[in-house]
Design an enzyme around this catalytic site. Structure first.
Site, PDB file in Angstrom:
ATOM      1  N   SER A   1       1.959   5.342  -2.059  1.00 26.59           N
ATOM      2  CA  SER A   1       2.233   6.014  -3.329  1.00 26.59           C
ATOM      3  C   SER A   1       3.384   5.374  -4.094  1.00 26.59           C
ATOM      4  CB  SER A   1       2.525   7.495  -3.077  1.00 26.59           C
ATOM      5  OG  SER A   1       3.636   7.654  -2.212  1.00 26.59           O
TER       6      SER A   1
ATOM      7  N   GLU B   1      -0.160  -5.904   5.833  1.00 21.68           N
ATOM      8  CA  GLU B   1       1.142  -5.922   5.165  1.00 21.68           C
ATOM      9  C   GLU B   1       2.093  -6.910   5.829  1.00 21.68           C
ATOM     10  OE1 GLU B   1       1.114  -1.296   3.547  1.00 21.68           O
ATOM     11  OE2 GLU B   1       1.991  -1.774   5.493  1.00 21.68           O
TER      12      GLU B   1
ATOM     13  N   GLY C   1      -0.245   4.363   5.828  1.00 21.11           N
ATOM     14  CA  GLY C   1      -1.509   4.073   5.160  1.00 21.11           C
ATOM     15  C   GLY C   1      -2.432   3.188   5.977  1.00 21.11           C
TER      16      GLY C   1
ATOM     17  N   LYS D   1       6.497   1.145   9.045  1.00 18.42           N
ATOM     18  CA  LYS D   1       5.436   1.150   8.053  1.00 18.42           C
ATOM     19  C   LYS D   1       4.119   1.494   8.731  1.00 18.42           C
ATOM     20  CE  LYS D   1       5.213  -2.314   5.292  1.00 18.42           C
ATOM     21  NZ  LYS D   1       4.838  -1.350   4.220  1.00 18.42           N
ATOM     22  N   GLY D   2       3.104   1.795   7.924  1.00 14.20           N
ATOM     23  CA  GLY D   2       1.777   1.982   8.478  1.00 14.20           C
ATOM     24  C   GLY D   2       1.181   3.361   8.335  1.00 14.20           C
TER      25      GLY D   2
ATOM     26  N   THR E   1       0.832  -1.196   0.000  1.00 13.42           N
ATOM     27  CA  THR E   1       0.000   0.000   0.000  1.00 13.42           C
ATOM     28  C   THR E   1       0.870   1.250   0.000  1.00 13.42           C
ATOM     29  OG1 THR E   1      -1.777  -1.130   1.196  1.00 13.42           O
ATOM     30  CG2 THR E   1      -1.741   1.272   1.338  1.00 13.42           C
TER      31      THR E   1
ATOM     32  N   GLY F   1       6.090  -0.590   0.163  1.00 13.97           N
ATOM     33  CA  GLY F   1       6.899   0.571   0.488  1.00 13.97           C
ATOM     34  C   GLY F   1       7.161   0.633   1.980  1.00 13.97           C
ATOM     35  N   ALA F   2       7.671   1.768   2.455  1.00 13.65           N
ATOM     36  CA  ALA F   2       7.928   1.970   3.881  1.00 13.65           C
ATOM     37  C   ALA F   2       7.990   3.462   4.159  1.00 13.65           C
ATOM     38  CB  ALA F   2       9.225   1.288   4.309  1.00 13.65           C
TER      39      ALA F   2
END
Length: 256
Positions: free
Chosen positions: A41, A122, A116, A113-114, A39, A98-99
């Protein structure tokens, strides 16, 4: 998630990361039957870069694809890629994501991460993937986790919200429910209906210790510390260059 043409409208560093990720993913994607998609961009830019390549577009559309969030599910379907959210029992052949922060230290790729709010799904995908690739631009790279000051999101079951927050604060960790997500009043919720609590353990508890602590607290559904879940880290630079770091993988479903 970037709307429109995510690849062409991305920053030069993000485009460089996506292009290098395509090179790294190519041989595995051509043979993959089950592919997981993260998840954010950068993930959107990678997806569109893959779909711009005829060979990889056919491979992605021919695989069974799994999305880590509703937003990614909608992104994939908007491009005509059928996708699902329930991870198969046989696991994934390949997963890319991503990260928010990435610190490659001593062969270990430590991640936050997170942003989003998809960190639990994930992590499920990363754990159940034979090969996991993390893709970031240089603004997300740090020499030690916490250097960028990004919060560690924690997904909390609603009845446990106050006890979890109070315990973390008692341990010296700043903990605040995420508000103002722009889609609804009140706290931000994940696709699992967990409440997102942003936390800042930096300078109070070391990342490994904090990860273990969160894993032990009843009511914590998941969190954004990913230590030992990646096989490779791709970093794109603003000058168009890129690097790939090999990561020491700690956590993988042993049945894969």
């Amino acid at each position: 998630m970037i709307s429109g043409d995510a690849f062409l409208t991305a920053s030069p560093a993000k485009r460089a990361a996506a292009e290098r990720a395509v090179e790294l993913l190519r041989p595995r994607l051509l043979e993959a039957e089950r592919v997981g998609v993260g998840t954010g961009s950068t993930v959107a830019a990678v997806v569109e870069a893959l779909l711009r390549d005829p060979e990889l577009s056919r491979a992605l559309r021919g695989a069974r694809v799994y999305a880590s969030s509703l937003s990614t599910l909608l992104l994939l379907r908007s491009h005509g890629v059928e996708a699902y959210t329930q991870v198969p029992g046989r696991g994934l052949d390949l997963y890319f994501d991503g990260a928010d922060e990435a610190a490659p230290v001593g062969g270990e790729c430590m991640l936050v991460k997170g942003r989003g709010a998809a960190m639990l799904r994930e992590k499920i995908m990363a754990y159940n993937s034979r090969y996991t690739v993390i893709v970031v631009d240089e603004s997300k790279l740090s020499s030690r986790l916490g250097e960028l000051g990004k919060p560690v999101p924690v997904e909390v079951l609603e009845p446990a919200l106050q006890p979890v927050i109070e315990e973390l604060r008692a341990r010296g960790v700043r903990a605040e429910p995420r508000l103002g997500c722009g889609c609804r009043d009140g706290p931000a919720l994940t696709d699992n209906c967990g409440v997102v609590v942003d936390t800042w353990p930096w300078g109070v508890i070391e990342p490994m210790e904090y990860s273990s602590l969160l894993d032990r607290i009843p009511g914590v559904m998941g969190h954004g510390l990913f230590i030992g879940y990646a096989d490779a880290l791709v970093v794109g630079r603003g000058d168009g260059g890129s690097e790939v770091y090999e990561c020491r993988r700690r956590w993988r479903n042993p049945t894969l």
